[in-house]
Design an enzyme around this catalytic site. Structure first.
Site, mmCIF file in Angstrom:
data_model
loop_
_atom_site.group_PDB
_atom_site.id
_atom_site.type_symbol
_atom_site.label_atom_id
_atom_site.label_comp_id
_atom_site.label_asym_id
_atom_site.label_seq_id
_atom_site.Cartn_x
_atom_site.Cartn_y
_atom_site.Cartn_z
ATOM 1 N N SER A 50 15.411 -5.007 50.230
ATOM 2 C CA SER A 50 16.552 -5.026 49.314
ATOM 3 C C SER A 50 17.589 -4.034 49.824
ATOM 4 C CB SER A 50 16.062 -4.586 47.922
ATOM 5 O OG SER A 50 17.147 -4.315 47.064
ATOM 6 N N TYR A 81 11.517 1.261 42.287
ATOM 7 C CA TYR A 81 11.818 0.020 43.032
ATOM 8 C C TYR A 81 12.284 0.387 44.438
ATOM 9 C CZ TYR A 81 13.991 -4.495 44.187
ATOM 10 O OH TYR A 81 14.342 -5.685 44.782
HETATM 11 N N1 LIG Z 1 17.453 -11.338 43.332
HETATM 12 C C1 LIG Z 1 17.963 -10.261 43.888
HETATM 13 O O1 LIG Z 1 19.080 -9.830 43.549
HETATM 14 C C2 LIG Z 1 17.196 -9.533 44.953
HETATM 15 C C3 LIG Z 1 17.848 -8.509 45.651
HETATM 16 C C4 LIG Z 1 17.153 -7.813 46.606
HETATM 17 C C5 LIG Z 1 15.837 -8.124 46.881
HETATM 18 N N2 LIG Z 1 15.212 -9.121 46.200
HETATM 19 C C6 LIG Z 1 13.798 -9.394 46.497
HETATM 20 O O2 LIG Z 1 13.604 -10.765 46.698
HETATM 21 C C7 LIG Z 1 12.243 -11.086 46.433
HETATM 22 C C8 LIG Z 1 12.178 -12.378 45.617
HETATM 23 O O3 LIG Z 1 12.708 -12.149 44.328
HETATM 24 P P1 LIG Z 1 13.669 -13.176 43.570
HETATM 25 O O4 LIG Z 1 14.976 -12.503 43.441
HETATM 26 O O5 LIG Z 1 13.579 -14.517 44.163
HETATM 27 O O6 LIG Z 1 13.009 -13.109 42.091
HETATM 28 P P2 LIG Z 1 12.075 -14.105 41.269
HETATM 29 O O7 LIG Z 1 12.750 -15.406 41.059
HETATM 30 O O8 LIG Z 1 11.660 -13.310 40.071
HETATM 31 O O9 LIG Z 1 10.819 -14.341 42.229
HETATM 32 C C9 LIG Z 1 9.722 -13.470 42.290
HETATM 33 C C10 LIG Z 1 8.528 -14.266 42.767
HETATM 34 O O10 LIG Z 1 7.383 -13.391 42.880
HETATM 35 C C11 LIG Z 1 6.281 -14.060 42.284
HETATM 36 N N3 LIG Z 1 5.278 -13.119 41.823
HETATM 37 C C12 LIG Z 1 5.419 -12.168 40.863
HETATM 38 N N4 LIG Z 1 4.263 -11.520 40.675
HETATM 39 C C13 LIG Z 1 3.363 -12.092 41.521
HETATM 40 C C14 LIG Z 1 1.986 -11.861 41.773
HETATM 41 N N5 LIG Z 1 1.306 -10.892 41.142
HETATM 42 N N6 LIG Z 1 1.351 -12.637 42.691
HETATM 43 C C15 LIG Z 1 2.046 -13.608 43.345
HETATM 44 N N7 LIG Z 1 3.346 -13.861 43.157
HETATM 45 C C16 LIG Z 1 3.996 -13.108 42.251
HETATM 46 C C17 LIG Z 1 6.897 -14.849 41.141
HETATM 47 O O11 LIG Z 1 6.064 -15.938 40.781
HETATM 48 P P3 LIG Z 1 5.020 -15.968 39.549
HETATM 49 O O12 LIG Z 1 5.668 -15.273 38.397
HETATM 50 O O13 LIG Z 1 4.833 -17.440 39.356
HETATM 51 O O14 LIG Z 1 3.791 -15.290 40.055
HETATM 52 C C18 LIG Z 1 8.142 -15.376 41.802
HETATM 53 O O15 LIG Z 1 7.870 -16.543 42.531
HETATM 54 C C19 LIG Z 1 11.643 -9.867 45.747
HETATM 55 O O16 LIG Z 1 10.851 -9.145 46.669
HETATM 56 C C20 LIG Z 1 12.846 -9.043 45.358
HETATM 57 O O17 LIG Z 1 12.578 -7.668 45.284
HETATM 58 C C21 LIG Z 1 15.879 -9.847 45.249
#
Ligand SMILES: NC(=O)c1ccc[n+]([C@@H]2O[C@H](COP(=O)([O-])OP(=O)(O)OC[C@H]3O[C@@H](n4cnc5c(N)ncnc54)[C@H](OP(=O)(O)O)[C@@H]3O)[C@@H](O)[C@H]2O)c1
Length: 255
Positions: A152, A165
């Site tokens: 991130s 985080y």
């Molecule tokens: N969105 C942003 O602005 C942003 C910015 C910087 C970095 N990121 C990073 O991008 C990555 C993806 O996040 P996203 O933004 O796409 O958010 P998201 O839509 O909330 O996706 C998170 C994913 O992680 C899975 N997950 C959560 N707990 C889990 C567990 N215990 N075991 C297996 N899977 C699990 C969730 O699926 P289930 O709930 O079905 O398990 C979901 O598929 C993360 O690492 C986040 O830190 C996002």
């Protein structure tokens, strides 16, 4: 960024957090490039929907409903991928949770959740996958394998309100660079992707009082496909090109 067609034909990718957001978009993008994709997350119904749309496009998808904070389940997901899809060339360590707010008075359970998923879950998957990635780099169709770790902007810069985080994402950055130095000579490329604000479910898990503060700061966001495009670019480079790190923000995001 131009991406050649079907560069990943004959390879297998595992994407954690494939049930929504960046992970779901990345799984679809890698399948478009010809990879068979293992989809890992806890919500099986959401994984089935992602798999169905990949199969509609004549792709191959394997649903692995599991919680990667449980070491056995994480190892099991990697092993089932290799058993059922035959190999493992690409690991996208994407699953993560972002629980923000002041350090003072924060619920410890939120810190535990972030460390367990963002750090330990990623490490369990990386550890289990590495022997397979090394094998794929030695004898696979592309003679190269990839591990892409999703960090991130918070993995670059710590700010008030994102203490733990940011800790987890800085840790991923350190681990990725150390591992990169260890295995790049064996053609396992380790890459770090650092997204800025992206429109996913990530923020929705925060406490209402934290969400109110976040809403007041919301600006332009990227789409999950924007990040999936960067990840696809990384893993489709020719064998002699390793994209080590990508920092990617919405254009209007200043910090
Ligand atoms: N969105 C942003 O602005 C942003 C910015 C910087 C970095 N990121 C990073 O991008 C990555 C993806 O996040 P996203 O933004 O796409 O958010 P998201 O839509 O909330 O996706 C998170 C994913 O992680 C899975 N997950 C959560 N707990 C889990 C567990 N215990 N075991 C297996 N899977 C699990 C969730 O699926 P289930 O709930 O079905 O398990 C979901 O598929 C993360 O690492 C986040 O830190 C996002």
């Amino acid at each position: 960024m131009s991406v050649e067609e079907h560069v990943l034909e004959g390879t297998v990718a595992l994407v954690t957090g494939a049930s929504s957001g960046i992970g779901a978009a990345t799984a679809a993008a890698l399948a478009d490039q010809g990879a068979a994709v293992a989809l890992v997350a806890r919500r099986g119904d959401r994984l089935e929907a992602v798999a169905a749309s990949i199969k509609d496009q004549d792709g191959t998808a394997l649903v692995l409903e599991c919680d990667i904070t449980d070491e056995q389940q994480a190892v099991g997901a990697v092993e089932r991928t290799v058993t059922e899809l035959g190999r493992l060339d690409t690991l996208i360590n994407n699953a993560g949770v972002m629980l923000l707010g002041p350090v003072v008075g924060a619920p410890l359970a939120e810190w535990q959740q972030m460390v367990q998923l963002n750090v330990l879950g990623l490490l369990y998957c990386a550890h289990a996958a590495l022997p397979h990635l090394l094998r794929a780099a030695a004898d696979g169709p592309r003679q190269v394998a990839d591990m892409v770790n999703i960090s991130s902007v918070a993995g670059r810069v710590a700010r008030s309100g994102n203490g733990v985080y940011s800790l987890t994402k800085h840790g991923i950055g350190a681990f990725s660079e150390s591992l990169r130095q260890e295995v790049t000579g064996r053609y396992v490329r380790v890459s770090l992707v650092e997204p800025g604000a992206t429109d996913t479910e990530l923020a929705s898990h925060n406490r209402p009082e934290v969400l109110d503060i976040m809403r007041s700061q919301f600006g332009q966001t990227m789409e999950p496909d924007d990040i999936a495009g960067a990840i696809t670019y990384i893993v489709t480079r020719p064998r002699h090109v390793a994209i080590n790190e990508v920092l990617i923000r919405p254009t209007e995001q200043v910090r």
